[in-house]
Design an enzyme around this catalytic site. Structure first.
Site, PDB file in Angstrom:
ATOM      1  N   GLU A 333      24.499  42.429  45.380  1.00  0.00           N
ATOM      2  CA  GLU A 333      24.169  42.758  46.764  1.00  0.00           C
ATOM      3  C   GLU A 333      24.007  44.254  46.997  1.00  0.00           C
ATOM      4  O   GLU A 333      23.586  44.678  48.082  1.00  0.00           O
ATOM      5  CB  GLU A 333      25.246  42.207  47.701  1.00  0.00           C
ATOM      6  CG  GLU A 333      25.296  40.698  47.799  1.00  0.00           C
ATOM      7  CD  GLU A 333      26.148  40.011  46.737  1.00  0.00           C
ATOM      8  OE1 GLU A 333      26.478  38.832  46.897  1.00  0.00           O
ATOM      9  OE2 GLU A 333      26.478  40.677  45.719  1.00  0.00           O
ATOM     10  N   TRP A 445      51.681  40.864  46.469  1.00  0.00           N
ATOM     11  CA  TRP A 445      50.478  40.683  45.660  1.00  0.00           C
ATOM     12  C   TRP A 445      50.688  41.167  44.225  1.00  0.00           C
ATOM     13  O   TRP A 445      51.312  42.191  43.995  1.00  0.00           O
ATOM     14  CB  TRP A 445      49.305  41.443  46.266  1.00  0.00           C
ATOM     15  CG  TRP A 445      48.928  40.983  47.642  1.00  0.00           C
ATOM     16  CD1 TRP A 445      49.192  41.612  48.820  1.00  0.00           C
ATOM     17  CD2 TRP A 445      48.241  39.781  47.991  1.00  0.00           C
ATOM     18  NE1 TRP A 445      48.708  40.892  49.874  1.00  0.00           N
ATOM     19  CE2 TRP A 445      48.107  39.758  49.396  1.00  0.00           C
ATOM     20  CE3 TRP A 445      47.711  38.720  47.255  1.00  0.00           C
ATOM     21  CZ2 TRP A 445      47.483  38.719  50.076  1.00  0.00           C
ATOM     22  CZ3 TRP A 445      47.086  37.691  47.941  1.00  0.00           C
ATOM     23  CH2 TRP A 445      46.972  37.698  49.326  1.00  0.00           C
TER      24      TRP A 445
END
Length: 567
Positions: A333, A445
């Site tokens: 992209e 995380w």
């Protein structure tokens, strides 16, 4: 209201054809060398390339191709593929590079979604074309990129590329196009759902080539002999087929032979100074160097991207073989380049350890790209190297929307990349994970990339992947999946002990499994979705002994791996 004062400059459009025209006119004798599918090595110049690209443009127009029509390619890196890059876009058609490593059904979907008028293919893909042709009824013709003598036997009617070019003389002037018109079409690898198309413009492609050529980006020059290992069917080979003509660099194309031995021999024969590719390819090259006991005589720099470059690989290239590694990040992209790990003068004065840590990150943006990280609430996060959030980007070569999609993915004018990252005070980006790959353990995380990098540094490990496994107490805990080097002696306990002192204790995987190979996407990235499916029911040893597993409840994490007798 004051009337603006406009500059009085020539209004010359930025077109892809201008890149090749520049190389032909000012670097006309610079070589383009290709290892051909037919088995020999082909040599010619930028001047030859432009003439033949014009012949191709004439041939396609004679076949009824019009501006805006898509022309597909199924081809390796070679001079005919380069001619197609320019022979299609030069008169206003769109060059649509197709990844032949995808599943046939995915390729058929892409060809039909793009509505390709013609598809040009290397003869190695003749059998694939026979499978595709019945599924792609709107394709008017299939063109084999070879001469009449090497035409393959096929059930599909196909034309010879060389025969088509021979019908035209190349006496053709590139038309002046609107720089906002479409030039190239690339599809994502489609790891989730159908692949999506990124439709680039002439303007975005030329600006990307300029940006890529900057000294603190890819830094190509007319003094370089460049071998792009990254395929031309993968996001325009990271822009090298456009940046090399812009700078006048020599191009060396490896064709279909991407094993370590073939790449090394071609690099040495053509005195390659610069290369680019994904980590999996470099793993094979480094293995060949080690096994053959050889070193590079001319290679100076290589760009590594596509997925995170393991620190051990970076160290091997730089310290053992004297090759500068330019760690890069981008995506389809983004045309695709976004950041590169090049050090500033001030950073180059720091200690070797500090410099190494910077080079292991994905680096700073090149001009033309802006970035930010945002939290779950959508607010910008600080650039302190600690806070991590969703990475958003914007710029003149970042998509506004996907091909044939009315909905825009942008959030307040920014493209959400799907990556989780930190940005430090040096403005260096560090991708900690894909949002779907990060492991959430006890509310905190764990970066699967960091866990993998430690494993890959072990001398007995050829490749490794870290995925999340469900856990009854901590929701998720890391599972390490390892491919051992041939004849290597490595146990689960050896692997886990290797983590001691290298990461936080609660980041150490709860288990290790050994496999013969890891699944990869068609662009060489680890296919973690398949791994998660394969090990969906894997039971972690720590999950079997919850009551006796020592945890630090204040931190909320396992302090050590619990060994459980599974016999």
């Amino acid at each position: 209201m004051t009337t603006p004062l406009y500059g009085q400059m020539m209004d010359v459009p930025l077109t892809v054809s201008s890149l090749l025209a520049h190389a032909s006119r000012h670097f006309g004798t610079t070589e383009i060398v290709s290892k051909r599918i037919e088995g020999d090595v082909h040599r010619y110049t930028y001047r030859d390339c432009e003439r033949r690209a014009k012949q191709l443009a004439q041939a396609l127009m004679a076949l009824g191709v019009e501006a805006g029509d898509r022309i597909g390619t199924l081809a390796w890196n070679g001079y005919r593929h380069l001619e197609t890059y320019y022979g299609t876009t030069g008169f206003g058609a769109v060059c649509h590079t197709i990844n032949p490593r995808l599943f046939p059904d995915q390729i058929a979907y892409i060809v039909n979604h793009a509505d390709d008028r013609y598809v040009l293919f290397d003869i190695t893909f003749a059998a694939l074309v026979d499978v595709l042709a019945p599924q792609c009824p709107n394709v008017r013709g299939w063109i084999a990129m070879t001469d009449e003598a090497h035409m393959p036997r096929m059930s599909t009617a196909a034309s010879s590329y060389e025969a088509l070019l021979a019908q035209h003389d190349g006496a053709f002037d590139w038309p002046e196009l609107d720089e906002r018109c479409a030039s190239n079409l690339c599809y994502t690898s489609g790891t989730t759902g159908n692949p999506k198309g990124a439709l680039y413009s002439h303007r975005s492609t030329v600006l990307h080539a300029f940006g890529a050529s900057l000294p603190d980006a890819m830094g190509l020059s007319a003094r370089d002999s460049v071998l792009p290992v990254v395929p031309m069917f993968h996001v325009n080979a990271w822009g090298i087929p456009h940046a090399a003509p812009l700078t006048g660099a020599k191009l060396v194309f490896p064709g279909k032979d991407l094993d370590g031995k073939s790449l090394y021999e071609l690099m040495e024969a053509e005195r390659v100074t610069y290369s680019a590719g994904v980590p999996t390819v470099w793993l094979g090259l480094l293995n060949h160097l080690r096994e053959a006991g050889v070193k590079f005589s001319t290679l100076q720099r290589t760009v590594i991207g596509g997925s995170a470059c393991p620190p051990a690989m970076l160290k091997m290239f730089q310290e053992v073989y004297g090759v500068e590694v330019i760690h890069a990040w981008g995506m389809t992209e983004m045309s695709p380049l976004g950041t590169l790990a090049k050090l500033t003068w001030e950073q180059s004065q720091r200690s070797p350890d500090e410099q190494r840590k910077l080079r292991e990150k994905q680096g700073h943006v090149m001009y033309g790209v802006d970035m930010k990280i945002v939290g779950d609430d959508g607010r910008d996060l600080p650039w302190d190297g600690v806070a991590f959030g969703d990475l958003h980007v914007r710029g003149p070569w970042v998509i506004d929307r996907y091909f044939r999609s009315d909905a825009s993915p942008l959030v307040d004018g920014w493209f959400p990349t799907g990556d989780v990252a930190t940005i430090d005070k040096d403005s260096f980006l560090n991708i900690t994970d894909r949002s779907k790959d990060v492991i959430k353990s006890g509310g905190e995380w764990i970066s699967s990339i960091d866990v993998e990098n430690v494993a890959i540094a072990h001398p007995a490990v050829a490749e490794a992947a870290c995925i999340a496994c469900s856990h009854p107490k901590w929701t998720e805990r890391p599972l390490l999946v390892v491919v051992k080097r041939p004849d290597a002696d490595l146990t689960r306990d050896d692997m886990l002990a290797f983590y001691e002192g290298k990461v936080a204790k609660w980041w150490i995987p709860d288990d290790v499994v050994f496999v013969d190979e890891l699944p990869h996407t068609a662009t060489g990235k680890l296919q973690k979705l398949k791994l998660r499916e394969r090990f969906r029911d894997h039971v972690l040893p720590s999950a079997l002994d919850i009551e006796n597993c020592p945890f630090d409840e204040k931190e909320g994490h396992a302090l050590r791996h619990v060994k459980t007798d599974l016999s």
